[in-house]
Design a protein around this motif. Structure first.
Motif, PDB file in Angstrom:
ATOM      1  N   ARG A 166      -0.295   0.096  33.737  1.00 19.56           N
ATOM      2  CA  ARG A 166      -0.805   1.459  33.904  1.00 19.56           C
ATOM      3  C   ARG A 166      -1.504   1.942  32.635  1.00 19.56           C
ATOM      4  O   ARG A 166      -2.560   2.580  32.691  1.00 19.56           O
ATOM      5  CB  ARG A 166       0.351   2.397  34.255  1.00 19.56           C
ATOM      6  CG  ARG A 166      -0.042   3.850  34.456  1.00 19.56           C
ATOM      7  CD  ARG A 166      -1.012   4.031  35.608  1.00 19.56           C
ATOM      8  NE  ARG A 166      -1.162   5.434  35.954  1.00 19.56           N
ATOM      9  CZ  ARG A 166      -2.263   5.965  36.470  1.00 19.56           C
ATOM     10  NH1 ARG A 166      -3.328   5.194  36.687  1.00 19.56           N
ATOM     11  NH2 ARG A 166      -2.315   7.243  36.775  1.00 19.56           N
TER      12      ARG A 166
ATOM     13  N   PRO B 163       5.140   4.634  34.454  1.00 20.08           N
ATOM     14  CA  PRO B 163       6.290   3.867  34.960  1.00 20.08           C
ATOM     15  C   PRO B 163       7.286   3.543  33.843  1.00 20.08           C
ATOM     16  O   PRO B 163       6.898   3.325  32.695  1.00 20.08           O
ATOM     17  CB  PRO B 163       5.646   2.585  35.500  1.00 20.08           C
ATOM     18  CG  PRO B 163       4.226   2.964  35.789  1.00 20.08           C
ATOM     19  CD  PRO B 163       3.853   3.979  34.751  1.00 20.08           C
TER      20      PRO B 163
ATOM     21  N   ARG C 154       4.454  -0.353  33.358  1.00 17.10           N
ATOM     22  CA  ARG C 154       3.943   0.609  32.378  1.00 17.10           C
ATOM     23  C   ARG C 154       2.771   0.033  31.599  1.00 17.10           C
ATOM     24  O   ARG C 154       1.756   0.713  31.390  1.00 17.10           O
ATOM     25  CB  ARG C 154       5.061   1.011  31.412  1.00 17.10           C
ATOM     26  CG  ARG C 154       4.621   2.061  30.384  1.00 17.10           C
ATOM     27  CD  ARG C 154       5.795   2.502  29.533  1.00 17.10           C
ATOM     28  NE  ARG C 154       6.405   1.371  28.861  1.00 17.10           N
ATOM     29  CZ  ARG C 154       7.723   1.154  28.782  1.00 17.10           C
ATOM     30  NH1 ARG C 154       8.564   1.987  29.351  1.00 17.10           N
ATOM     31  NH2 ARG C 154       8.199   0.099  28.148  1.00 17.10           N
TER      32      ARG C 154
END
Length: 250
Positions: free
Chosen positions: A170, A161, A167
């Motif tokens: 993730r 992302p 991000r």
């Protein structure tokens, strides 16, 4: 008789200031097959014409460049991917049903691997069109082989992302999976965001996690570094604006 669908790898220097000699990056046998094709399914017609012009400089094209038939995959396929239902590539293979061999090509590397094209391959199998993968560069495999990380168990997770919070979440998810299972996690980023992702990974990952970054593969300025995040934090240097593969593991 139906034609065949050839999966034609492209050199990894798309978008790079430097171009490698084509015959150094793609085997002659692959170039010879590509040179005799006249029908193509491609990611981008402009870059495919440029690739065909380079091929012609090594192996003369059987069909002049102006007479090549190039069909682009729809733009939504690029954005959303074509590995799931929703896009029928069958019409793109009409020439194969009439006996013409067709080439499938992406802008860099192996089509249908970290690039669009899987829907075309599926449609070919459904129609009884033989699928022939040709030998050529794949950035993912080159980076994995040179990383020193687990090459027996790995996953490609695409792009991370762009939004910072998503991000970070993730990255932590992928790191936990890599540390728990030993499965190497591979991701990629566009050239102008590689340094942003490097900084995010170095800031987010644990200091003993191993991070490998490969840029400019097959080119003269290629760089492949694999070290713990602790070392990256001490000695990390900004990445160039070039295609990059990132690998997280233990």
């Amino acid at each position: 008789m139906t034609g065949r669908l050839y999966l034609v790898p492209a050199p990894l220097d798309f978008g790079c200031a430097e171009q490698a000699p084509l015959q150094d990056a793609v085997p002659l046998g692959t170039l010879q097959i590509a040179a005799r094709l006249s029908h193509w399914i491609c990611e981008n017609a402009k870059s495919t014409r440029a690739y065909l012009k380079r091929i012609d400089g090594v192996v003369p094209l059987a069909t002049p460049l102006q007479q090549q038939v190039l069909t682009e995959l729809p733009r939504e396929v690029h954005k959303k991917g074509d590995h799931g239902p929703g896009f029928d590539a069958t019409p793109l293979l009409a020439a194969a049903l009439q006996g013409q061999d067709i080439g499938l090509v992406s802008e860099a590397g192996m089509p249908a691997v970290a690039d669009p094209g899987s829907s075309v391959v599926r449609a070919a199998h459904a129609l009884g069109v033989a699928v022939v993968p040709l030998v050529g560069p794949s950035a993912l495999l080159l980076a994995l082989a040179a990383s020193g990380l687990n090459g027996q168990n790995f996953a490609f997770v695409g792009y991370l992302p762009q939004e910072a919070e998503a991000r970070t979440a993730r990255v932590r998810e992928l790191e936990a999976l890599a540390l728990r299972t030993g499965q190497t996690q591979l991701c990629i980023e566009t050239p102008y965001r590689t340094e942003t992702l490097r900084r995010a990974l170095v800031q987010t990952l644990q200091h003993n996690t191993r991070l490998a970054i490969a840029t400019g593969l097959t080119l003269g300025q290629a760089s492949i570094l694999s070290q713990t995040v602790k070392v990256w934090r001490q000695h990390g240097t900004p990445l160039p604006d070039a295609p990059a593969v990132f690998a997280i593991g233990r």
